[in-house]
Design a protein around this motif. Structure first.
Motif, PDB file in Angstrom:
ATOM      1  N   ALA A   1      76.975-116.282   6.055  1.00  0.00           N
ATOM      2  CA  ALA A   1      75.650-116.474   6.650  1.00  0.00           C
ATOM      3  C   ALA A   1      74.883-117.526   5.867  1.00  0.00           C
ATOM      4  CB  ALA A   1      74.896-115.143   6.657  1.00  0.00           C
TER       5      ALA A   1
ATOM      6  N   MET B   1      72.899-111.559  11.763  1.00  0.00           N
ATOM      7  CA  MET B   1      73.940-110.640  11.313  1.00  0.00           C
ATOM      8  C   MET B   1      73.753-109.301  12.015  1.00  0.00           C
ATOM      9  SD  MET B   1      74.486-111.429   7.271  1.00  0.00           S
ATOM     10  CE  MET B   1      73.181-110.472   6.637  1.00  0.00           C
TER      11      MET B   1
ATOM     12  N   ALA C   1      71.274-110.095   3.805  1.00  0.00           N
ATOM     13  CA  ALA C   1      70.485-110.785   4.833  1.00  0.00           C
ATOM     14  C   ALA C   1      69.257-111.432   4.197  1.00  0.00           C
ATOM     15  CB  ALA C   1      70.074-109.807   5.923  1.00  0.00           C
TER      16      ALA C   1
ATOM     17  N   LEU D   1      68.663-109.523  10.462  1.00  0.00           N
ATOM     18  CA  LEU D   1      69.728-108.534  10.586  1.00  0.00           C
ATOM     19  C   LEU D   1      69.417-107.605  11.753  1.00  0.00           C
ATOM     20  CD1 LEU D   1      72.254-107.049   9.285  1.00  0.00           C
ATOM     21  CD2 LEU D   1      70.568-105.622   8.095  1.00  0.00           C
TER      22      LEU D   1
ATOM     23  N   GLY E   1      77.778-112.012   3.910  1.00  0.00           N
ATOM     24  CA  GLY E   1      76.580-112.539   3.266  1.00  0.00           C
ATOM     25  C   GLY E   1      76.767-114.002   2.885  1.00  0.00           C
TER      26      GLY E   1
ATOM     27  N   GLU F   1      71.580-105.497   4.291  1.00  0.00           N
ATOM     28  CA  GLU F   1      70.175-105.897   4.318  1.00  0.00           C
ATOM     29  C   GLU F   1      69.846-106.797   3.122  1.00  0.00           C
ATOM     30  OE1 GLU F   1      68.009-102.297   4.827  1.00  0.00           O
ATOM     31  OE2 GLU F   1      66.956-103.127   6.565  1.00  0.00           O
TER      32      GLU F   1
ATOM     33  N   THR G   1      73.490-107.074  18.761  1.00  0.00           N
ATOM     34  CA  THR G   1      73.527-108.268  17.924  1.00  0.00           C
ATOM     35  C   THR G   1      73.751-109.516  18.762  1.00  0.00           C
ATOM     36  OG1 THR G   1      74.454-106.944  16.135  1.00  0.00           O
ATOM     37  CG2 THR G   1      74.594-109.333  15.897  1.00  0.00           C
TER      38      THR G   1
END
Lengths: 461, 324
Positions: free
Chosen positions: B140, B152, B170, B177, B137, B167, B193
């Motif tokens: 990102a 992600m 994200a 995601l 997290g 989530e 992904t």
């Protein structure tokens, strides 16, 4: 990595072999090895220091037994000392006189609290209780969902507080209301899962303290990752000062950590280790066994029990008789059957192999099927004594009869017979090695397996 | 063999220490101690090494690496002849920092630096509870703030609510995601992904994986499979395999590194939870022994609490607050 400690000590104590007692001088050098072993197992520096001093004291002046080497003896002294510090009586969870019994679970982030809470709930359910889980981890994303999912798997309800679909960030309120909810719905145990927190995070430590003063739990448990290093003493102490927990839970013991943190914690806070959490499956919760933990910390495998059990089952005469049989190629299915019986009396194969230092963690994931022996035994039992002594007479008809009689397929019988022949070939090869002057006997093989820990039949070093 | 000498005299040193504590209450840092110990001396003595040894061991550096460091320092001192505590202090820090590998250029730690691949695929691995998801997290978020487009992948399809947890991250980091249902094949999620990352022209794709103990052979194989599947879609992907280690972990981190390197060829390390009292000294041995650089450190639960690893700063941390 897992060199046997007793072997190392043997090296350090070589100079003393032949001396009558363990004295100050010959122990001093050995203490270094012990410290190293403890530090390698993540025992706290200060704790290792103290512990070594105690062992030194206990060892000084002990008469060296003639039947064991000084290294073995010292290992045993240390093992006993360690078991004592780790141990005491096994203590369970304190139950309330008037239900519900309230259990508060706290610890650092990622220590395994939520999984433990679900396991504990399952444990109580199996004992006929009706637990309720309280989702007091109101901060970590999806923590409540995680608890609910796990709780579903063990069929236990979860109490959480949501307003407009949002988690209400009030851990004290969740805990408090969960207790009331349990009273109203006749649930006799409340397990409060709290957020992971750093012991130096003042506001979070205050929160867990507030939960404790509000719900007055019957039992407060501190969950600690068994892989924790030197810092275990700091967190254990700090949590203890803030919430004065009643017991410790060691999590993730299914890995290959030596778990020295257990010793550190027991030394700095005088609280019992109540549970060992060993895996992600929700039934993987066991009581804590001090002696096993001691052996693990020392990297010994379970040498002591292995040697003991092996000795019980293999007396010297028996070993000689067996050797003679192999030599004269008279080893037959009856002998094979007897050997299987003996091995099984020693315990499950996986358990036995796990006791061997260095092997333990490698086979933890292997599926070793003890049932396999049951089939083999049944097949051999369905044979006549003549067939057992002369497997070569086993023709198709006989094999079909044996298969039917033992509830197996003919191919199982075929497989056993061919495996047995292979084994005999292997034994012959071993015999040839022996006749070439290489000394292969059963007791030295045992020695190799146990890392020199074998009692009798010690070959001189 | 400084370790042997110093260790053998442990108990005596104890008394010595107590005595000195009474005499000198101003000792508040390792440097202060060092200064006191080397004043007027021109050789390194057991007491200095003792002190150093305690600092290192209690920081989880481990016995073997501590021995290495002490040997290096003894050799350096013999060669260079230090004169002051300050010089010795610098020398010690220098020797320790040197053990840790420097980061590789093709995997810059600086989030603003240009990446050699597009998408730059990162796979994040580690045992249970070390903080993989939180680290993802934060990464990102940092990449996004540096102007890169990020994707992600919810590759932890095993743990309860792991997907929901990612989530939330994200959303916080404002990156898309890619996910499947709980229990789905993680290799398929990984494939999806990087396929999506390619299709959307994303700069960075970060794939989460389920926490697993390194002793679980089957689960380690599953991880290797995830990696292989990614490589089939984009040759050389993942370009980065980040092993997350918890700073409070002791010597077992070496075993973790060994097994994860064996299965998925870890390229970098992230050290989490350094905001507590744990020093995370084990990464010195891990970095040195396995020749893998430390890339990031996690210092809190907020989205900004991820820093690029700095060797000097880290060594500084080992000696901070020693014996108050």
């Amino acid at each position: 990595m897992f060199e046997g400690l007793s072997q190392k000590l043997e090296g350090a104590l070589q100079s003393v072999t032949g001396q009558g007692r363990i004295d100050e001088v010959n122990v001093a050098e050995t203490m270094r090895e012990i410290r190293r072993a403890l530090l390698n197992a993540d025992v706290n520096y200060q704790v290792a220091k103290e512990f070594t001093a105690n062992v030194k004291e206990a060892a000084a002046g002990e008469d060296v037994l003639t039947s064991v080497t000084p290294g073995e003896q010292l290992t045993k002294i240390m093992h006993d000392e360690l078991t004592q510090v780790l141990g005491g009586e096994h203590e369970g969870v304190e139950m309330a006189e008037t239900p519900p019994t309230v259990i508060l679970v706290a610890g650092l982030q990622g220590s395994g609290k939520t999984t433990f809470c679900a396991k504990l709930a399952r444990h109580f359910r199996k004992e006929g209780h009706a637990p309720l889980l309280a989702a007091s981890d109101v901060y970590r994303p999806a923590a409540v969902d995680q608890l609910k999912t796990l709780a579903d798997q063990v069929n236990v309800p979860v109490y959480s507080v949501e307003e407009d679909g949002e988690i209400v960030e009030d851990a004290v309120r969740v805990a408090d209301e969960a207790v009331a909810e349990a009273q109203n719905t006749a649930r006799d145990i409340v397990i409060i899962d709290t957020a992971g927190r750093m012991h130096i995070d003042e506001s979070m430590m205050q929160e867990v303290e507030d939960i404790k003063t509000t719900v007055e739990p019957n039992e407060t448990l501190f969950v600690v990752d068994s892989m924790t290093g030197q810092d275990a003493v700091n967190t254990a102490k700090e949590f203890n000062e803030r919430i004065d927990y009643d017991g410790v839970v060691l999590s993730k013991l299914d890995g290959d950590t030596r778990g020295g943190a257990a010793l550190s914690i027991r030394t700095v806070v005088d609280k019992p280790i109540k549970f060992a959490s060993t895996g992600e499956k929700l039934d993987a919760l066991t009581p804590f066994y001090p002696d096993r933990m001691a052996q693990r910390i020392l990297g010994m495998g379970d040498v002591v029990s292995f040697v003991e059990r092996a000795q019980e089952q293999y007396d010297e005469q028996e070993a000689e008789r067996l050797q003679e049989k192999i030599r004269s190629e008279e080893f037959d299915l009856q002998d094979f059957y007897d050997q299987l019986q003996r091995i099984q009396k020693m315990g499950s194969i996986k358990e036995l192999m796990g006791m061997i230092p260095g092997v333990g963690n490698k086979i933890r994931d292997l599926d070793i099927d003890d049932e396999a022996f049951t089939h083999i035994e049944a097949i051999i039992q369905s044979m006549t004594p003549k067939e057992r002594a002369h497997p070569d007479i086993l023709n198709g008809t006989r094999r079909r009869r044996i298969a039917r009689g033992s509830g197996n397929e003919v191919r199982d019988v075929n497989q056993l017979v061919s495996q047995f022949e292979e084994m005999k070939d292997m034994m012959k090869t071993m015999q040839k090695m022996t006749s070439k002057g290489q000394d292969v006997d059963i007791s030295s093989l045992m020695d190799k397996i146990t890392g020199g820990g074998g009692g009798q039949g010690h070959s001189p070093r | 063999m400084g370790f042997l000498d110093t260790f053998t005299n442990w108990n005596d040193d104890d008394e010595q220490e107590k005595l000195e504590e009474g005499l000198d209450k101003t000792r508040d840092s390792f440097f202060g101690k060092l200064d006191r110990m080397v004043r007027g001396k021109d050789t390194i003595d057991a007491e200095v090494l003792d002190e150093l040894e305690e600092v290192l061991i209690t920081s989880d550096v481990g016995v073997d690496t501590t021995l290495d460091i002490i040997d290096h320092i003894k050799a350096r001192v013999e060669r260079d002849q230090y004169v002051s505590a300050q010089e010795l202090d610098g020398l010690i820090r220098d020797e320790i920092a040197k053990l840790m590998l420097e980061g590789a250029e093709e995997r810059p730690a600086d989030f603003t630096a240009p990446l050699p691949n597009q998408p730059h695929v990162i796979m994040v691995v580690g045992v249970n509870g070390v903080g993989k998801t939180t680290t993802i997290g934060k990464m990102a978020h940092k990449y996004r703030r540096a102007g890169k487009s990020v994707l992600m992948g919810a590759g932890d399809t095993f743990r309860a609510a792991a997907i929901e947890q990612l989530e939330v991250w994200a959303d916080r980091a404002e990156v898309p995601l890619i996910k499947q249902a709980h229990g789905a094949d993680p290799a398929a999620v990984a494939y999806d992904t990087i396929e999506a990352a390619e299709a959307r022209g994303a700069d960075v794709a970060i794939v989460d994986t389920a926490g697993r103990l390194h002793t679980k052979g089957g689960l380690m194989d599953e991880l290797a499979k995830m990696k292989r599947v990614m490589g089939r879609k984009i040759p050389d992907a993942p370009h980065e395999v980040l092993l997350v280690l918890d700073a409070s972990t002791g010597q077992n981190a070496l075993r973790q590194a060994e097994e994860f390197i064996d299965s998925v060829d870890v390229t970098d390390l992230a050290l989490t939870k350094l905001d507590g009292t744990a020093k995370g000294g084990i990464v010195i041995g891990v970095s040195h022994q396995f020749q893998v650089p430390v890339k990031y450190i996690g210092v809190g639960e907020e989205i900004d609490d991820l820093q690029v690893f700095d060797r000097k700063g880290f060594v500084q941390g080992l000696f901070k607050g020693v014996e108050g």
